[in-house]
Design a protein around this motif. Structure first.
Motif, PDB file in Angstrom:
ATOM      1  N   VAL A  87     127.037  51.668 -88.666  1.00  0.00           N
ATOM      2  CA  VAL A  87     128.211  51.069 -89.292  1.00  0.00           C
ATOM      3  C   VAL A  87     128.538  51.713 -90.637  1.00  0.00           C
ATOM      4  CG1 VAL A  87     129.184  48.943 -90.258  1.00  0.00           C
ATOM      5  CG2 VAL A  87     127.761  48.833 -88.199  1.00  0.00           C
ATOM      6  N   GLY A  88     127.585  51.710 -91.545  1.00  0.00           N
ATOM      7  CA  GLY A  88     127.882  51.940 -92.960  1.00  0.00           C
ATOM      8  C   GLY A  88     127.962  53.380 -93.386  1.00  0.00           C
ATOM      9  N   GLY A  89     128.688  53.594 -94.487  1.00  0.00           N
ATOM     10  CA  GLY A  89     128.727  54.902 -95.133  1.00  0.00           C
ATOM     11  C   GLY A  89     129.684  55.877 -94.489  1.00  0.00           C
ATOM     12  N   ARG A  90     129.502  57.139 -94.840  1.00  0.00           N
ATOM     13  CA  ARG A  90     130.386  58.186 -94.347  1.00  0.00           C
ATOM     14  C   ARG A  90     129.786  58.929 -93.156  1.00  0.00           C
ATOM     15  NH1 ARG A  90     134.544  61.180 -96.658  1.00  0.00           N
ATOM     16  NH2 ARG A  90     134.777  63.211 -95.704  1.00  0.00           N
ATOM     17  N   ASN A  91     128.460  58.843 -93.035  1.00  0.00           N
ATOM     18  CA  ASN A  91     127.787  59.541 -91.938  1.00  0.00           C
ATOM     19  C   ASN A  91     127.531  58.615 -90.759  1.00  0.00           C
ATOM     20  OD1 ASN A  91     127.580  62.027 -93.348  1.00  0.00           O
ATOM     21  ND2 ASN A  91     125.909  61.145 -94.553  1.00  0.00           N
ATOM     22  N   ASN A  92     128.356  57.594 -90.638  1.00  0.00           N
ATOM     23  CA  ASN A  92     128.137  56.624 -89.567  1.00  0.00           C
ATOM     24  C   ASN A  92     128.483  57.222 -88.204  1.00  0.00           C
ATOM     25  OD1 ASN A  92     130.890  56.674 -89.784  1.00  0.00           O
ATOM     26  ND2 ASN A  92     131.105  54.585 -90.506  1.00  0.00           N
TER      27      ASN A  92
END
Lengths: 299, 241
Positions: A87-92
């Motif tokens: 879900v989280g961050g930019r590398n999801n």
């Protein structure tokens, strides 16, 4: 007619080998530090050569090497990142899927392994609910759905996408305690490793977090089935998750032992044991394996 | 009504898609600045910029004061968690989290909209220069606007403290404090992170402020920073824009 379509779609999930599957040419992977082989050889840092999906170490016998043994022209290009979440961050998951779509040569086999950091990177829950700071199952499902839709929009016809269930982090905690109670707890405390479970002294609260992982995996399977249905005849989506009824039937139900994890942070699969088992389980849950062999991989 | 038509006409045909309610992206009016949900103290009007953003609501979680929503910005899917009462940019306030839906209010227009989980929605987001000072552009790679970061450093300070610990045979400085709005917060550092080195210099409890401040003062175009988060070693690179 609708019933036939339903059975057809259901079959595509339960049986990864499909009539429309093209021969494997290129394997890509969406994942986190497990995919990157973090600490797998007891040295800090990423060691993708020991990763279950992309590894080149013959003892790990990764999914890539197994494909290569059958199709010598097989190539690989993984986009997995340490610290990545579903879900989280930019590398999801969806962010990594977009990077796959940006590749000049698209893969026609993709393996997705994420989820541990969605739990481990969250704060401890409230006094009344250990899971209150975790993502909801709806959030988790929508994140996965976004990733699968991105892949469906760019992968060539005949592609196969395998979505692995996520490991129970409370089982990893138990494996670390069995490995070396004092050292592992010291390392977890200093390095802040998955404190939502390693810093949780109450067993029932840890079990509640494990139950949320099971719910994530149930949601994962539902999204994989839906994606398979939406893309029937073009791209096959499948998963190893079959629920919690049978132990060691999937990555998500596997109870890691003390020998499966590294001695560095006591939380990542070691190359000759944990990574090797994951590679075997992923392969057997895939198009050239048999789901019935998964438990023997995880013995 | 007439006002809306005039505003729409002001938007060129090519930029119509980037207009919402007739307001162009880019400049921010003084009336909007006065109505921001989260204004930057003593900021000038031209410190703000607006941009058109499409978000997807992944979902909501928690109850009461702990409720928060998870929004993914399209097309790169970078997420942000927003608590009730929190803001997206400076003008959008999350005024309610219901069962898998949210109520988002634009304080510059007074408009409220309800969004359901899984739904995409386009909004005009107003940001201060500080909000754009550090942006993650690729895996563990960030672009830095040094001028904005230097201003931010003066205004809010570096805002970090740490203590030395040993892990995996190395000495790290474990972050014990990250002040809100500070340089450290903008650099995406969190309490519990283990800092190893910044721009080749070992980070200690004595030099952490100077080490991080040097990022905005350094003439170097690239600033590497090594840290461990949740036990995993990460090699970050901050690049001057």
């Amino acid at each position: 007619m609708q019933g036939s379509v339903f059975l057809f779609a259901l079959g595509s999930v339960l049986l990864p080998t499909t009539l429309w599957a093209a021969d494997p040419e290129k394997l890509s992977g969406i994942g986190d530090s497990i995919s990157q082989g973090w600490g797998a050889n007891n040295f800090p840092g990423e060691h993708p050569e020991f990763g279950f999906g992309q590894g080149t170490d013959t003892k790990v016998n990764s999914v890539y090497l197994r494909f290569k043994a059958k199709f010598s022209g097989m190539t690989k290009e993984f986009v997995s990142e340490s610290g990545a979440e579903m879900v989280g961050g930019r590398n999801n998951a969806a962010g990594q899927a977009a990077r796959i779509c940006a590749m000049a040569k698209k893969p026609n086999r993709v393996i997705l392994e994420l989820g541990g950091n969605d739990v481990c990177s969250r704060d401890k829950g409230s006094s009344s609910d250990a899971t209150s700071k975790l993502y909801s199952v709806t959030t988790y499902r929508n994140a996965l759905k976004s990733a699968l839709d991105v892949l469906a929009g760019c992968l060539p016809a005949g592609s196969q996408v395998q979505v692995l269930s996520m490991p129970r982090v409370d089982y990893l905690y138990e494996a670390g305690n069995a490995k070396n109670f004092i050292t592992c707890n010291l390392v977890w405390s200093i390095a802040g490793v998955c404190r939502v479970v390693t810093g949780e002294g109450n067993a029932s609260r840890r079990a509640a977090i494990g139950a949320r992982v099971d719910q994530y995996n149930d949601g994962l399977r539902a999204e994989v089935e839906a994606a398979a249905s939406r893309n029937a005849g073009k791209i096959n989506f499948f998963t190893d998750w079959r629920g919690t009824a049978t132990a060691n039937s999937s990555v998500g139900t596997y109870r890691f032992s003390k020998d499966d994890i590294d001695g560095l942070d006591c939380f990542h699969p070691a190359k000759d044991t944990g990574q090797r088992k994951l590679a075997c389980a992923a392969w057997e849950a895939g198009e050239y394996g048999s789901l019935s062999n998964v438990p023997s991989c995880l013995k | 009504m007439n006002k809306t038509i005039v505003s729409l006409l002001l938007c060129s045909v090519s930029s119509l898609l980037a207009c919402e309610g007739g307001r162009s992206t880019g400049e921010v009016t003084s009336q909007e600045v006065a109505a921001l949900a989260l204004p930057e103290p003593a900021a000038a009007q031209d410190d703000y910029q607006a941009r058109q953003v499409t978000f997807r609501l992944f979902g909501t979680q928690g109850e009461g004061n702990e409720a928060f929503a998870t929004l993914a910005e399209l097309p790169n899917f970078e997420t942000r968690d927003v608590a009730v009462g929190g803001t997206v940019g400076r003008n959008l306030r999350l005024s309610g989290v219901l069962d898998q839906q949210i109520v988002l209010e634009d304080t510059t227009t007074g408009q409220r909209r309800t969004v359901r989980s899984g739904e995409d929605f386009a909004v005009r987001v107003i940001e201060h220069a500080y909000d754009q000072a550090v942006k993650e552009q690729a895996s563990h790679t960030y672009t830095v606007r040094k001028e904005a970061l230097a201003r931010l450093s003066v205004r809010y300070g570096v805002g970090a403290g740490c203590e030395e610990v040993s892990f995996a045979g190395r000495t790290f400085c474990r972050i014990t404090r990250v002040d809100r709005s500070s340089v450290a917060a903008r650099l995406d550092l969190k309490v519990g992170d283990l800092l190893l080195d910044a721009n080749g210099q070992t980070v200690t409890s004595q030099n952490i402020e100077q080490a991080l401040r040097s990022l905005s003062e350094s003439k170097s175009e690239a600033f590497p920073l090594t840290l461990a988060r949740h036990g995993v070693l990460l090699n970050r690179l901050y690049l001057s824009e």
